[in-house]
Design a protein around this motif. Structure first.
Motif, mmCIF file in Angstrom:
data_model
loop_
_atom_site.group_PDB
_atom_site.id
_atom_site.type_symbol
_atom_site.label_atom_id
_atom_site.label_comp_id
_atom_site.label_asym_id
_atom_site.label_seq_id
_atom_site.Cartn_x
_atom_site.Cartn_y
_atom_site.Cartn_z
ATOM 1 N N LEU A 110 0.824 -1.204 0.000
ATOM 2 C CA LEU A 110 0.000 0.000 0.000
ATOM 3 C C LEU A 110 0.863 1.261 0.000
ATOM 4 O O LEU A 110 0.606 2.213 -0.750
ATOM 5 C CB LEU A 110 -0.933 -0.004 1.211
ATOM 6 N N VAL A 111 1.896 1.277 0.834
ATOM 7 C CA VAL A 111 2.769 2.458 0.930
ATOM 8 C C VAL A 111 3.492 2.710 -0.384
ATOM 9 O O VAL A 111 3.646 3.859 -0.823
ATOM 10 C CB VAL A 111 3.776 2.282 2.089
ATOM 11 N N LEU A 112 3.922 1.635 -1.036
ATOM 12 C CA LEU A 112 4.651 1.768 -2.300
ATOM 13 C C LEU A 112 3.726 1.992 -3.489
ATOM 14 O O LEU A 112 4.212 2.183 -4.620
ATOM 15 C CB LEU A 112 5.493 0.513 -2.544
ATOM 16 N N GLY A 113 2.435 1.965 -3.255
ATOM 17 C CA GLY A 113 1.505 2.145 -4.364
ATOM 18 C C GLY A 113 1.524 0.990 -5.335
ATOM 19 O O GLY A 113 1.203 1.162 -6.518
ATOM 20 N N GLY A 114 1.906 -0.197 -4.838
ATOM 21 C CA GLY A 114 1.931 -1.372 -5.698
ATOM 22 C C GLY A 114 3.021 -1.350 -6.741
ATOM 23 O O GLY A 114 2.889 -1.976 -7.807
ATOM 24 N N ARG A 115 4.144 -0.651 -6.452
ATOM 25 C CA ARG A 115 5.243 -0.578 -7.415
ATOM 26 C C ARG A 115 6.584 -0.734 -6.706
ATOM 27 O O ARG A 115 6.717 -0.393 -5.532
ATOM 28 C CB ARG A 115 5.223 0.759 -8.171
ATOM 29 N N CYS A 116 7.571 -1.254 -7.442
ATOM 30 C CA CYS A 116 8.926 -1.365 -6.911
ATOM 31 C C CYS A 116 9.474 0.030 -6.609
ATOM 32 O O CYS A 116 9.325 0.956 -7.416
ATOM 33 C CB CYS A 116 9.824 -2.081 -7.923
ATOM 34 N N ARG A 117 10.121 0.177 -5.461
ATOM 35 C CA ARG A 117 10.647 1.477 -5.067
ATOM 36 C C ARG A 117 11.703 1.978 -6.058
ATOM 37 O O ARG A 117 11.817 3.177 -6.310
ATOM 38 C CB ARG A 117 11.252 1.380 -3.666
ATOM 39 N N ARG A 118 12.482 1.055 -6.655
ATOM 40 C CA ARG A 118 13.591 1.468 -7.515
ATOM 41 C C ARG A 118 13.182 1.643 -8.971
ATOM 42 O O ARG A 118 13.415 2.696 -9.566
ATOM 43 C CB ARG A 118 14.718 0.444 -7.421
ATOM 44 N N CYS A 119 12.560 0.618 -9.567
ATOM 45 C CA CYS A 119 12.297 0.669 -11.011
ATOM 46 C C CYS A 119 10.835 0.944 -11.345
ATOM 47 O O CYS A 119 10.484 1.053 -12.523
ATOM 48 C CB CYS A 119 12.734 -0.641 -11.672
ATOM 49 N N GLN A 120 9.976 1.036 -10.332
ATOM 50 C CA GLN A 120 8.565 1.362 -10.512
ATOM 51 C C GLN A 120 7.783 0.290 -11.279
ATOM 52 O O GLN A 120 6.698 0.553 -11.800
ATOM 53 C CB GLN A 120 8.406 2.718 -11.207
ATOM 54 N N THR A 121 8.341 -0.917 -11.342
ATOM 55 C CA THR A 121 7.587 -2.007 -11.945
ATOM 56 C C THR A 121 6.376 -2.335 -11.077
ATOM 57 O O THR A 121 6.500 -2.428 -9.850
ATOM 58 C CB THR A 121 8.476 -3.270 -12.060
ATOM 59 N N PRO A 122 5.195 -2.506 -11.673
ATOM 60 C CA PRO A 122 4.017 -2.838 -10.869
ATOM 61 C C PRO A 122 4.199 -4.170 -10.121
ATOM 62 O O PRO A 122 4.749 -5.128 -10.659
ATOM 63 C CB PRO A 122 2.896 -2.945 -11.914
ATOM 64 N N ILE A 123 3.753 -4.194 -8.892
ATOM 65 C CA ILE A 123 3.738 -5.409 -8.079
ATOM 66 C C ILE A 123 2.306 -5.924 -8.073
ATOM 67 O O ILE A 123 1.383 -5.204 -7.681
ATOM 68 C CB ILE A 123 4.212 -5.129 -6.644
ATOM 69 N N ALA A 124 2.109 -7.146 -8.513
ATOM 70 C CA ALA A 124 0.761 -7.685 -8.683
ATOM 71 C C ALA A 124 -0.037 -7.600 -7.383
ATOM 72 O O ALA A 124 0.487 -7.849 -6.293
ATOM 73 C CB ALA A 124 0.836 -9.133 -9.155
ATOM 74 N N VAL A 125 -1.309 -7.265 -7.519
ATOM 75 C CA VAL A 125 -2.180 -7.166 -6.348
ATOM 76 C C VAL A 125 -2.369 -8.534 -5.690
ATOM 77 O O VAL A 125 -2.811 -8.617 -4.539
ATOM 78 C CB VAL A 125 -3.541 -6.549 -6.760
ATOM 79 N N ARG A 126 -2.022 -9.584 -6.436
ATOM 80 C CA ARG A 126 -2.164 -10.917 -5.852
ATOM 81 C C ARG A 126 -1.327 -11.082 -4.595
ATOM 82 O O ARG A 126 -1.704 -11.827 -3.677
ATOM 83 C CB ARG A 126 -1.771 -11.988 -6.876
ATOM 84 N N TYR A 127 -0.197 -10.391 -4.520
ATOM 85 C CA TYR A 127 0.685 -10.559 -3.363
ATOM 86 C C TYR A 127 -0.001 -10.163 -2.057
ATOM 87 O O TYR A 127 -0.062 -10.966 -1.116
ATOM 88 C CB TYR A 127 1.981 -9.781 -3.569
ATOM 89 N N PRO A 128 -0.547 -8.945 -1.944
ATOM 90 C CA PRO A 128 -1.242 -8.633 -0.688
ATOM 91 C C PRO A 128 -2.511 -9.448 -0.495
ATOM 92 O O PRO A 128 -2.898 -9.733 0.650
ATOM 93 C CB PRO A 128 -1.550 -7.133 -0.817
ATOM 94 N N LEU A 129 -3.168 -9.844 -1.585
ATOM 95 C CA LEU A 129 -4.380 -10.652 -1.441
ATOM 96 C C LEU A 129 -4.060 -12.019 -0.838
ATOM 97 O O LEU A 129 -4.814 -12.535 0.004
ATOM 98 C CB LEU A 129 -5.075 -10.813 -2.794
ATOM 99 N N VAL A 130 -2.958 -12.616 -1.266
ATOM 100 C CA VAL A 130 -2.551 -13.901 -0.693
ATOM 101 C C VAL A 130 -2.193 -13.736 0.782
ATOM 102 O O VAL A 130 -2.506 -14.594 1.619
ATOM 103 C CB VAL A 130 -1.365 -14.498 -1.493
ATOM 104 N N GLU A 131 -1.533 -12.638 1.115
ATOM 105 C CA GLU A 131 -1.197 -12.375 2.513
ATOM 106 C C GLU A 131 -2.458 -12.220 3.357
ATOM 107 O O GLU A 131 -2.550 -12.764 4.470
ATOM 108 C CB GLU A 131 -0.321 -11.128 2.600
#
Length: 279
Positions: free
Chosen positions: A61-82
């Motif tokens: 959530l803090v990162l806005g669903g993106r890598c801090r360095r390259c801004q590649t989107p991080i799939a929403v599946r990751y927090p959903l699985v958590e």
């Protein structure tokens, strides 16, 4: 002793952390990578994640669903699985499983439930992604199921322990051989297997945890839910008449439902359904 609401919060937090690791397992295992090394990193730029970028759900959530360095989107599946894992761990605390005897220690059942439900999650994710159920996960799931059955069973006395281990071992064998027989019959009648070999091994895993009665209920629930999902997929055009689809998630769903709510709940519900009062 802490109250169940306090323990539920602790279980949710710990479950979310376990869910983060399960995401790693589901990503790396099909690629034959170690699930331990290297530590968590961006799959595009390779930068390692700092601890504050690896907090379940919150970091995404803090990162806005993106890598801090390259801004590649991080799939929403990751927090959903958590979140899913957190919810399942809380559910395991309140569950009423009957698969391991009426005199089973409640805390042993809670720990076993967390282990089973966590074990099923990467199997579901990998099957959805690759139509493949890894044999090592299924095989070790059978071993763990029988080990938990023996531990919980013999704590209730030698006769109960022997009876439970025999029944669960028999259920694992019947699940494996029965599923392989159904697959072979589908190959003969339809020209393609009705089930994959991975489905047979997952069925054996459920037998090792749930016993004969629980396995039967889990398979019924899997078939019913799979039939509904398959019908919706075909009616919507997303699934062709002979297109394969992952059946492992429905087996896992059936097994989780039987563990969490116990045999009697589902027997009564199915009985009312067959009598025409629900279905």
């Amino acid at each position: 002793m802490a109250s169940l609401p306090v323990l539920s919060l602790a279980a949710a937090l710990l479950g979310a952390c376990v869910g983060s690791f399960l995401n790693v397992v589901a990503w790396r295992l099909p690629r034959q990578e170690s699930v331990v090394l290297p530590p968590s990193h961006c799959t595009r730029c390779g930068v390692g994640l700092a601890w504050y970028d690896n907090i379940p759900v919150l970091s995404w959530l803090v990162l806005g669903g993106r890598c801090r360095r390259c801004q590649t989107p991080i799939a929403v599946r990751y927090p959903l699985v958590e979140l899913l894992t957190a919810g399942l761990w809380v559910a395991a605390l309140w569950a009423t499983p009957t698969a391991m005897g009426s005199g089973a220690d409640p805390w042993a059942l809670r720990l076993a439930g967390c282990l089973l439900l966590s074990w099923l999650i990467p199997l579901v994710l990998i099957d959805l992604d690759h139509l493949w159920l890894p044999e090592p996960l299924c095989r070790w799931g059978v071993v763990l199921g029988l080990a938990c059955t023996a531990t919980i069973g013999f704590a209730q006395g030698d006769p109960n322990g022997r009876a439970l281990v025999f029944q669960h071992l028999l259920a694992a064998g019947i699940g494996l051989l029965g599923s392989e027989a159904v697959s072979a019959l589908g190959q003969r009648l339809l020209g393609q297997p009705a089930l994959g070999l991975g489905d047979a091994k997952l069925t054996a895993l459920l037998g090792a945890w749930l016993g004969l009665g629980g396995l039967g209920l889990a398979v019924v629930l899997a078939v019913l839910s799979g039939a509904v999902a398959g019908s919706i997929g075909r009616l919507s055009g997303r699934l062709g008449p002979r297109d394969p689809f992952a059946f492992g998630p429905f087996l896992a769903l059936g097994g989780a439902c039987v563990w969490l709510l116990g045999h009697r709940f589902w027997l009564d519900l199915l009985q009312r359904g067959f009598d025409g009062r629900v279905l």
